[in-house]
Design a protein around this motif. Structure first.
Motif, short mmCIF file in Angstrom:
data_model
loop_
_atom_site.label_atom_id
_atom_site.label_comp_id
_atom_site.label_asym_id
_atom_site.label_seq_id
_atom_site.Cartn_x
_atom_site.Cartn_y
_atom_site.Cartn_z
N TYR A 130 0.96 -1.19 0.01
CA TYR A 130 0.08 -0.13 -0.11
C TYR A 130 0.65 1.06 0.01
CZ TYR A 130 0.72 1.29 4.97
OH TYR A 130 1.05 1.47 5.82
N SER A 179 -9.27 2.38 0.84
CA SER A 179 -8.14 3.07 0.06
C SER A 179 -6.69 2.87 0.86
CB SER A 179 -8.32 4.58 -0.09
OG SER A 179 -8.23 5.36 1.17
N ASP A 180 -5.65 3.23 0.15
CA ASP A 180 -4.26 3.05 0.87
C ASP A 180 -4.24 4.05 2.06
OD1 ASP A 180 -3.57 1.62 -1.20
OD2 ASP A 180 -2.40 2.79 -2.27
N GLN A 181 -4.95 5.11 1.93
CA GLN A 181 -4.91 6.10 3.15
C GLN A 181 -5.64 5.49 4.51
OE1 GLN A 181 -3.09 8.91 3.90
NE2 GLN A 181 -3.93 8.55 5.80
N ASP A 182 -6.96 4.93 3.96
CA ASP A 182 -7.77 4.08 4.94
C ASP A 182 -6.94 3.03 5.66
OD1 ASP A 182 -9.98 5.62 4.32
OD2 ASP A 182 -10.72 4.46 2.90
N ASN A 226 -2.62 -3.79 -0.29
CA ASN A 226 -3.90 -3.27 -0.31
C ASN A 226 -4.69 -3.88 -1.62
OD1 ASN A 226 -6.45 -2.30 0.37
ND2 ASN A 226 -5.67 -0.34 0.07
N GLN A 238 -7.80 -3.94 -2.73
CA GLN A 238 -8.82 -3.19 -2.55
C GLN A 238 -10.31 -3.77 -3.06
OE1 GLN A 238 -8.80 0.94 -3.58
NE2 GLN A 238 -6.58 1.20 -3.08
#
Length: 135
Positions: free
Chosen positions: A12, A67-70, A86, A88
């Motif tokens: 990620y 998401s990568d941020q999540d 990740n 997704q």
């Protein structure tokens, strides 16, 4: 294990992960999990402990966890430091013919030596990695 699973992945944080290469030096635990999975919230603690021990090789794949941020926020919140890819849309999990979370695969020399699901205590994972290395 599927006939041709994808072994070259990107985590990620955009770092290349070559499962084939990693599994050449020692057995590698592949842990399929999700931030939404209640059982994974229990098993991820043991995975994190295993991953911090330099004697073991661990790569995790977060399935449909945002998401990568999540995912980054979740990992920071839980203080998890394991390598995470990740997935997704769940494509990697489907490619590996995954059915349930959590799932675990042990790779040695790019070949699956063991596959299991459910709650696995830390000692069991260590034993399975040792067995994959010894035999």
């Amino acid at each position: 294990m599927p006939a041709n699973p994808q072994l070259q992945l990107i985590d990620y944080q955009d770092k290349s992960i070559n499962l084939s290469k990693i599994s050449q030096s020692k057995p590698t635990l592949i842990y399929f999990w999700g931030t939404w999975c209640p059982i994974c919230s229990i098993t991820s603690e043991a995975i994190n402990e295993l991953a911090t021990d330099k004697n073991y090789s661990v790569v995790t794949i977060a399935i449909k966890s945002g998401s990568d941020q999540d995912l980054h926020s979740y990992l920071n919140e839980k203080s998890y430091t394991f390598t995470t890819i990740n997935d997704q849309n769940g494509e990697i999990f489907a490619d590996w013919q995954g059915q349930v979370t959590p799932s675990y695969i042990i790779l040695k020399d790019s070949k699956m030596t063991q596959g299991l699901t459910g709650i696995q205590p830390l000692w069991s994972l260590k034993l399975r990695l040792w067995l994959s290395d010894a035999f």
